[in-house]
Design a protein around this motif. Sequence first.
Motif, short mmCIF file in Angstrom:
data_model
loop_
_atom_site.label_atom_id
_atom_site.label_comp_id
_atom_site.label_asym_id
_atom_site.label_seq_id
_atom_site.Cartn_x
_atom_site.Cartn_y
_atom_site.Cartn_z
N LEU A 142 0.46 7.32 14.44
CA LEU A 142 -0.44 8.05 13.66
C LEU A 142 -1.41 8.33 14.73
CD1 LEU A 142 -1.37 5.87 10.39
CD2 LEU A 142 0.23 7.86 10.66
N TRP A 143 -1.59 9.93 15.05
CA TRP A 143 -2.39 10.12 16.08
C TRP A 143 -3.58 10.85 15.39
CZ3 TRP A 143 -2.03 9.12 21.12
CH2 TRP A 143 -2.76 9.94 22.09
N ILE A 144 -4.77 10.24 15.19
CA ILE A 144 -5.69 10.71 14.55
C ILE A 144 -6.77 11.36 15.25
CG2 ILE A 144 -7.52 9.52 12.76
CD1 ILE A 144 -5.71 7.62 12.30
N ASP A 145 -6.72 12.70 15.39
CA ASP A 145 -7.38 13.26 16.31
C ASP A 145 -7.43 14.78 15.85
OD1 ASP A 145 -7.84 14.86 18.95
OD2 ASP A 145 -6.68 13.30 19.75
N ILE A 155 0.00 13.93 13.35
CA ILE A 155 -1.24 14.21 13.97
C ILE A 155 -1.95 14.49 12.53
CG2 ILE A 155 -2.71 16.08 15.07
CD1 ILE A 155 -0.41 14.91 16.75
N VAL A 156 -2.98 13.36 12.32
CA VAL A 156 -3.95 13.31 11.38
C VAL A 156 -5.26 14.08 11.53
CG1 VAL A 156 -5.04 11.56 9.81
CG2 VAL A 156 -2.90 11.18 10.69
N GLY A 157 -5.86 14.64 10.60
CA GLY A 157 -6.97 15.42 10.98
C GLY A 157 -6.89 16.49 12.00
N GLY A 158 -5.63 16.99 12.38
CA GLY A 158 -5.51 18.09 13.19
C GLY A 158 -6.16 19.54 12.89
N ARG A 159 -6.80 19.99 13.73
CA ARG A 159 -7.18 21.45 13.24
C ARG A 159 -7.79 22.09 14.41
NH1 ARG A 159 -10.89 17.13 13.01
NH2 ARG A 159 -13.03 17.54 13.52
N GLU A 178 3.17 7.72 2.25
CA GLU A 178 4.67 8.44 2.12
C GLU A 178 5.39 8.60 3.28
OE1 GLU A 178 6.39 12.79 0.24
OE2 GLU A 178 4.05 12.14 0.23
N ILE A 179 4.55 9.13 4.32
CA ILE A 179 5.34 9.12 5.54
C ILE A 179 5.73 8.15 6.12
CG2 ILE A 179 5.08 10.36 7.96
CD1 ILE A 179 2.99 12.24 6.59
N VAL A 180 4.84 7.00 6.51
CA VAL A 180 5.05 5.81 7.09
C VAL A 180 6.29 5.36 6.53
CG1 VAL A 180 4.30 3.38 7.42
CG2 VAL A 180 2.81 5.66 7.98
N ALA A 181 6.20 5.12 4.97
CA ALA A 181 7.39 4.44 4.43
C ALA A 181 7.60 3.31 4.72
CB ALA A 181 8.63 5.33 4.42
N GLY A 182 6.76 2.46 5.01
CA GLY A 182 7.01 0.61 5.19
C GLY A 182 7.33 0.59 6.51
N ARG A 183 7.25 1.65 7.52
CA ARG A 183 7.68 1.24 8.87
C ARG A 183 6.49 0.78 9.73
NH1 ARG A 183 10.14 6.97 10.30
NH2 ARG A 183 8.30 7.68 8.96
N ASP A 184 6.87 0.47 10.95
CA ASP A 184 5.68 -0.13 11.81
C ASP A 184 4.85 1.12 12.37
OD1 ASP A 184 6.35 -2.66 11.69
OD2 ASP A 184 7.73 -2.68 13.77
N VAL A 185 3.60 0.90 12.64
CA VAL A 185 2.60 1.92 12.98
C VAL A 185 2.11 1.46 14.25
CG1 VAL A 185 0.76 3.03 12.05
CG2 VAL A 185 2.50 2.41 10.38
N TRP A 186 1.82 2.60 14.87
CA TRP A 186 0.87 2.46 16.08
C TRP A 186 -0.41 3.63 15.79
CZ3 TRP A 186 0.54 -0.04 20.77
CH2 TRP A 186 -0.26 0.24 21.67
N ILE A 187 -1.67 3.21 15.84
CA ILE A 187 -2.65 4.09 15.54
C ILE A 187 -3.64 4.26 16.74
CG2 ILE A 187 -4.83 4.07 14.04
CD1 ILE A 187 -3.52 1.78 12.25
N HIS A 188 -3.84 5.55 16.99
CA HIS A 188 -4.61 6.14 17.91
C HIS A 188 -5.56 6.96 17.35
CE1 HIS A 188 -5.59 8.06 21.84
NE2 HIS A 188 -6.03 9.23 21.03
N VAL A 189 -7.06 6.69 17.70
CA VAL A 189 -7.90 7.52 17.01
C VAL A 189 -9.03 7.95 18.24
CG1 VAL A 189 -10.20 7.38 15.47
CG2 VAL A 189 -8.15 5.95 15.16
N ASP A 190 -8.93 9.05 17.96
CA ASP A 190 -9.81 10.00 19.13
C ASP A 190 -11.03 10.30 18.00
OD1 ASP A 190 -11.35 12.10 20.22
OD2 ASP A 190 -9.64 12.82 21.13
#
Length: 275
Positions: free
Chosen positions: A109-112, A155-159, A189-201
């Motif tokens: 999850l590339w929150i940027d 890319i979460v919040g990409g604009r 829905e996208i993650v669907a129970g998988r492992d997650v790496w979170i990056h926040v800019d």
Amino acid sequence: MTRPIELIISQGRVGDRTGGAIPGALKTGHALSRMLGIEPLVVGTAAPAQEDDWSECLPAAEETLHALRDAVRDAFDRDATPVLATNTCGASIGTLPTLAERFPDAVVLWIDAHGDFNTPETTGSGYLGGMVVAAACGLWDSGHGAGLNPKQVVIVGGRDIDPDERTLLDQHGVTVLPPSESTPARIDEIVAGRDVWIHVDWDVLQPGYIPAAYRVDAGMLPHEIAAIFAAIDPARVRGVELAEFEDGDQGIPSHLSVELILETFQALRLGGFGG
């Protein structure tokens, strides 16, 4: 079962073009240390910001990037969750390939506000931080490894995405969610129970909350990021990076920004903290 947290603070220059990100990472890391009761590992030595090209700053950052890679690898070896306070997104050149090696199915999850999916051929600015995810996905050779599957990047919040960069994102199957679509339900829905790496800019936020060097209007709000965090199973979080807090903004007292970072982080409930 929750894993222990290992706290890592990046202090080596990795393409920094502004002077606030290195002290911002230090303030964030020390605040996390006090809150969690964990002694941090400090990586790298602070250096002045420069307006140099990626081809110059990347070799200069080699020692810091290797140390970040090793710190994350060591945390994984101890079955711990690395939490990193980093200065620039460029620091992830050292961390994402290690994630891909150890947890190849993990979702990033590339929150940027930005896609950070430029290459040496497409970058208009030459800024290393804008090329990080593309390097980890093997679109260009950073010298620090690759292996990340672009279809597992969100890319979460990409604009604020360059036209050529958008073409690459589409060609390689990266999911780009603008702020209006960056909801807990959609990400679950996208993650669907998988492992997650979170990056926040922190430039993902609407300007006025946590200063960032490359701020973009029409951003997300802090409670929206916290809601996303709260919806993620903490047992699935393999690591967290908190990047690009620009300390020294005259309009926003740094202690308020740091408190907001801590409040948002707590929603992840890592190590049983914040639950």
